[in-house]
Design a protein around this motif. Structure first.
Motif, PDB file in Angstrom:
ATOM      1  N   VAL A   1       7.283  -9.208   0.238  1.00  0.00           N
ATOM      2  CA  VAL A   1       7.714  -8.894   1.613  1.00  0.00           C
ATOM      3  C   VAL A   1       7.590  -7.399   1.877  1.00  0.00           C
ATOM      4  O   VAL A   1       7.162  -6.992   2.939  1.00  0.00           O
ATOM      5  N   SER A   4       4.089  -6.457   2.811  1.00  0.00           N
ATOM      6  CA  SER A   4       3.749  -6.868   4.165  1.00  0.00           C
ATOM      7  C   SER A   4       4.275  -5.878   5.191  1.00  0.00           C
ATOM      8  O   SER A   4       3.544  -5.458   6.089  1.00  0.00           O
ATOM      9  N   SER A  74       2.365 -10.532   9.128  1.00  0.00           N
ATOM     10  CA  SER A  74       1.663 -10.131   7.912  1.00  0.00           C
ATOM     11  C   SER A  74       1.976 -11.083   6.772  1.00  0.00           C
ATOM     12  O   SER A  74       3.012 -11.747   6.743  1.00  0.00           O
ATOM     13  N   ASN A  75       1.036 -11.121   5.847  1.00  0.00           N
ATOM     14  CA  ASN A  75       1.165 -11.931   4.642  1.00  0.00           C
ATOM     15  C   ASN A  75       0.430 -11.192   3.537  1.00  0.00           C
ATOM     16  O   ASN A  75      -0.808 -11.153   3.535  1.00  0.00           O
ATOM     17  N   GLY A  76       1.170 -10.540   2.656  1.00  0.00           N
ATOM     18  CA  GLY A  76       0.544  -9.789   1.576  1.00  0.00           C
ATOM     19  C   GLY A  76      -0.312  -8.657   2.099  1.00  0.00           C
ATOM     20  O   GLY A  76       0.160  -7.806   2.849  1.00  0.00           O
TER      21      GLY A  76
END
Length: 127
Positions: A1, A4, A74-76
C-alpha cells in the motif's frame, strides 16, 4: 500500500509540472530509458532526451496545461488516472479528457501512457 501511495504522489507531482512549463523537471522524473506514449499518435518517445524535446515542442505552442485529476487509483507499480488536461493559449482553453496508465519503479516513471480521442484533439484545433 505504501508503494501505491508513493507512486500516486510521483504522478501527481509530474502532472502538476504541466502548469509550470518546466520540461527539464518533467523529463527528469522519467527513468533514463522511460517511455512517454501518447497512444493515439502511435509514436512513443523513449528516453529522457526524446521526452524533453517533445515537451519543449508542446510548450512552444501553449502557455501551459492545467491538469484536473478526476479519479486516481493505484496497484503496486501502476497508477491509473482519469483527468481533464486544459491546454491554455492566451484566453483560449482546450479541455481534453484523458485516461492514463503510468508505471513507476523506484520513484521514476518507467512508462507514461495517455489515451484520448484524436477527434476531440482535432475539434479543439490542436492537431
Amino acid at each position: 500500500v505504501a508503494m501505491s501511495s508513493e507512486n500516486e504522489a510521483v504522478l501527481r507531482e509530474f502532472l502538476g509540472l504541466w502548469a509550470t512549463r518546466d520540461a527539464a523537471a518533467m523529463a527528469a522524473m522519467f527513468a533514463a530509458d522511460g517511455v512517454y506514449d501518447n497512444v493515439p499518435e502511435q509514436r512513443p518517445m523513449a528516453g529522457r532526451e526524446a521526452i524533453r524535446a517533445w515537451l519543449d515542442g508542446v510548450f512552444a505552442h501553449l502557455d501551459r496545461i492545467e491538469v484536473e485529476i478526476l479519479t486516481i487509483a493505484s496497484n503496486g507499480e501502476w497508477v491509473l488516472d482519469e483527468r481533464i488536461d486544459d491546454h491554455i493559449k492566451g484566453t483560449t482553453h482546450m479541455p481534453l479528457p484523458v485516461m492514463n496508465a503510468t508505471r513507476i519503479v523506484d520513484g521514476k516513471i518507467v512508462l507514461f501512457r495517455d489515451y484520448y480521442d484524436r477527434v476531440t484533439v482535432k475539434d479543439l484545433g490542436m492537431g
